[in-house]
Design a protein around this motif. Structure first.
Motif, PDB file in Angstrom:
ATOM      1  N   GLY A 134       0.987  -1.015   0.020  1.00 46.03           N
ATOM      2  CA  GLY A 134      -0.230  -0.052  -0.092  1.00 46.03           C
ATOM      3  C   GLY A 134       0.430   1.262   0.311  1.00 46.03           C
ATOM      4  O   GLY A 134       0.975   1.563  -0.592  1.00 46.03           O
ATOM      5  N   PHE A 135       1.645   1.078   1.079  1.00 47.02           N
ATOM      6  CA  PHE A 135       2.818   2.165   0.510  1.00 47.02           C
ATOM      7  C   PHE A 135       3.500   3.032  -0.432  1.00 47.02           C
ATOM      8  O   PHE A 135       3.675   3.344  -1.115  1.00 47.02           O
ATOM      9  CB  PHE A 135       4.479   2.199   1.742  1.00 47.02           C
ATOM     10  CG  PHE A 135       3.784   2.183   3.348  1.00 47.02           C
ATOM     11  CD1 PHE A 135       2.381   2.701   3.550  1.00 47.02           C
ATOM     12  CD2 PHE A 135       4.128   2.237   4.453  1.00 47.02           C
ATOM     13  CE1 PHE A 135       1.965   3.333   4.879  1.00 47.02           C
ATOM     14  CE2 PHE A 135       3.779   2.423   5.562  1.00 47.02           C
ATOM     15  CZ  PHE A 135       2.762   2.678   6.083  1.00 47.02           C
ATOM     16  N   LEU A 136       4.339   1.397  -1.100  1.00 48.18           N
ATOM     17  CA  LEU A 136       4.535   1.640  -2.116  1.00 48.18           C
ATOM     18  C   LEU A 136       3.906   2.350  -3.505  1.00 48.18           C
ATOM     19  O   LEU A 136       3.616   2.623  -4.431  1.00 48.18           O
ATOM     20  CB  LEU A 136       5.411   0.362  -2.776  1.00 48.18           C
ATOM     21  CG  LEU A 136       6.155  -0.112  -2.221  1.00 48.18           C
ATOM     22  CD1 LEU A 136       6.295  -1.384  -2.145  1.00 48.18           C
ATOM     23  CD2 LEU A 136       7.759   0.650  -1.729  1.00 48.18           C
ATOM     24  N   ALA A 137       2.954   1.526  -3.418  1.00 44.70           N
ATOM     25  CA  ALA A 137       1.391   2.306  -4.374  1.00 44.70           C
ATOM     26  C   ALA A 137       1.316   3.428  -4.108  1.00 44.70           C
ATOM     27  O   ALA A 137       1.071   4.494  -4.959  1.00 44.70           O
ATOM     28  CB  ALA A 137       0.005   1.155  -4.389  1.00 44.70           C
ATOM     29  N   ASP A 138       0.970   4.257  -3.006  1.00 43.37           N
ATOM     30  CA  ASP A 138       0.933   4.280  -3.322  1.00 43.37           C
ATOM     31  C   ASP A 138       2.167   6.377  -3.807  1.00 43.37           C
ATOM     32  O   ASP A 138       1.838   6.727  -3.659  1.00 43.37           O
ATOM     33  CB  ASP A 138       0.426   5.612  -1.101  1.00 43.37           C
ATOM     34  CG  ASP A 138      -0.857   5.111  -1.264  1.00 43.37           C
ATOM     35  OD1 ASP A 138      -1.827   5.559  -1.770  1.00 43.37           O
ATOM     36  OD2 ASP A 138      -0.725   4.919   0.196  1.00 43.37           O
ATOM     37  N   ARG A 139       2.837   5.616  -3.537  1.00 42.08           N
ATOM     38  CA  ARG A 139       4.365   7.098  -3.627  1.00 42.08           C
ATOM     39  C   ARG A 139       4.712   6.742  -5.216  1.00 42.08           C
ATOM     40  O   ARG A 139       4.643   7.560  -6.165  1.00 42.08           O
ATOM     41  CB  ARG A 139       5.779   5.979  -3.270  1.00 42.08           C
ATOM     42  CG  ARG A 139       5.790   6.151  -1.642  1.00 42.08           C
ATOM     43  CD  ARG A 139       5.420   7.210  -0.907  1.00 42.08           C
ATOM     44  NE  ARG A 139       6.429   8.410  -1.723  1.00 42.08           N
ATOM     45  CZ  ARG A 139       6.416   9.503  -2.423  1.00 42.08           C
ATOM     46  NH1 ARG A 139       4.891  10.260  -2.389  1.00 42.08           N
ATOM     47  NH2 ARG A 139       7.588  10.036  -3.041  1.00 42.08           N
ATOM     48  N   LYS A 140       3.803   5.571  -5.499  1.00 39.73           N
ATOM     49  CA  LYS A 140       3.864   5.542  -7.080  1.00 39.73           C
ATOM     50  C   LYS A 140       2.889   6.553  -8.005  1.00 39.73           C
ATOM     51  O   LYS A 140       3.194   6.942  -8.988  1.00 39.73           O
ATOM     52  CB  LYS A 140       3.927   3.764  -7.825  1.00 39.73           C
ATOM     53  CG  LYS A 140       4.088   3.626  -9.116  1.00 39.73           C
ATOM     54  CD  LYS A 140       3.604   2.428  -9.139  1.00 39.73           C
ATOM     55  CE  LYS A 140       3.724   1.932 -10.969  1.00 39.73           C
ATOM     56  NZ  LYS A 140       3.646   0.692 -11.212  1.00 39.73           N
ATOM     57  N   ALA A 141       1.757   6.260  -6.990  1.00 38.07           N
ATOM     58  CA  ALA A 141       0.685   7.069  -7.447  1.00 38.07           C
ATOM     59  C   ALA A 141       0.837   8.952  -6.888  1.00 38.07           C
ATOM     60  O   ALA A 141       0.214   9.938  -7.121  1.00 38.07           O
ATOM     61  CB  ALA A 141      -0.697   7.103  -7.047  1.00 38.07           C
ATOM     62  N   GLY A 142       1.920   8.959  -6.410  1.00 39.90           N
ATOM     63  CA  GLY A 142       2.358  10.512  -5.665  1.00 39.90           C
ATOM     64  C   GLY A 142       2.237  11.245  -4.744  1.00 39.90           C
ATOM     65  O   GLY A 142       2.143  12.518  -4.077  1.00 39.90           O
ATOM     66  N   GLN A 143       1.489   9.774  -3.652  1.00 43.48           N
ATOM     67  CA  GLN A 143       0.950  10.371  -2.565  1.00 43.48           C
ATOM     68  C   GLN A 143       1.706   9.395  -1.250  1.00 43.48           C
ATOM     69  O   GLN A 143       2.314   8.817  -1.615  1.00 43.48           O
ATOM     70  CB  GLN A 143      -0.657   9.950  -2.450  1.00 43.48           C
ATOM     71  CG  GLN A 143      -1.502  10.377  -3.481  1.00 43.48           C
ATOM     72  CD  GLN A 143      -2.685   9.835  -3.590  1.00 43.48           C
ATOM     73  OE1 GLN A 143      -3.852  10.629  -4.057  1.00 43.48           O
ATOM     74  NE2 GLN A 143      -3.290   7.764  -2.863  1.00 43.48           N
TER      75      GLN A 143
END
Length: 266
Positions: free
Chosen positions: A143-152
């Motif tokens: 979840g953390f990695l997905a957020d960072r990939k989305a710029g969040q």
């Protein structure tokens, strides 16, 4: 050792204005504001002598007083929650041996996180403050990695030494790992839980320090302690089957509501 819990809340959040008053719907279909759910979480903590909401906004004060919370009005000049907690503690006249900052964006904080945090600070006389860390499972890390990939920013991570002294906190996912983890797998990444327990002298000193480059870059208030050479104790806590997530962005609302439904939180 009397314990004070302060819930700092401001309306003018940069990433999510009005966040404390956002409604979260529980498993039973009942909607309660974020500040109310944070208050409810604080009231479940054992061994606490007083709980107050600290804010600079009349809308939050009205909402909090409406569900029976004690409110301390603080300055609009407070740069972060720690400064607001320090001001509230001073306004109340001090007298507490431990002051807990239970930030108003973490309504899923289990009571034992805070209880373990207070116990950890009491057991380490050399630490001016303590903060909880939770080992990420694969689902949380992904979840953390997905957020960072989305710029969040989905959350903050922490790294610490063998004595649990904090080395760094970051909105990036640290340490780096290339391993692919299953949802239930333990990982080497620790989620920093946004709660702090301070000794009064460390808390009182904080507003007098200027923001350093790391705090400015990361936007993380706890880095001011590290930049001024103060020991921050990381207390590892256990989820005990509970999910944990902070409300940082509008997209976190459905995520938290889904967690509440799954855990049966009304």
């Amino acid at each position: 050792m009397p314990v004070l819990v302060v819930i700092p809340a401001r309306y003018a959040s940069t990433r999510y204005p009005g966040k404390p008053l956002v409604a979260l719907t529980g498993a039973g279909g009942q909607a309660r504001s974020l500040i109310r759910r944070s208050w409810d979480a604080a009231m479940q903590v054992g061994g606490v002598d007083r709980v107050v909401v600290a804010t600079d906004d009349d809308r939050i004060r009205t909402a909090a007083e409406g569900f029976g919370a004690e409110v301390v009005m603080t300055s609009e000049a407070c740069a972060n929650g720690t400064e607001r907690v320090a001001e509230a503690h001073a306004a109340l006249g001090g007298g507490y041996d431990v002051v807990v900052n239970l930030q108003g964006d973490a309504p899923l904080t289990p009571h034992w996180f805070v209880e373990d945090l207070i116990a950890g600070l009491r057991s380490d006389a050399g630490a001016g403050l303590a903060t909880p860390v939770l080992r990420c499972d694969g689902r949380a890390l992904n979840g953390f990695l997905a957020d960072r990939k989305a710029g969040q920013v989905g959350g903050t991570t922490a790294v610490f030494d063998r004595d649990r002294r904090a080395l760094y906190f970051s909105k990036e996912v640290v340490p780096y790992t290339s391993v692919i983890y299953g949802d239930d797998d333990p990982t080497p990444v620790f989620h920093h839980v946004g709660v702090y327990a301070y000794r009064p002298d460390a808390l009182a000193a904080y507003p007098g320090w200027t923001q350093g480059p790391l705090e400015t870059l990361e936007g993380l208030e706890q880095l001011r302690f590290l930049e001024n050479g103060h020991r921050v104790l990381c207390v590892e806590v256990e989820a005990r089957g509970r999910q944990f997530w902070e409300l940082n962005n509008p997209g976190d609302v459905p995520r938290i509501e889904a967690m509440m439904a799954e855990m049966g939180i009304e």
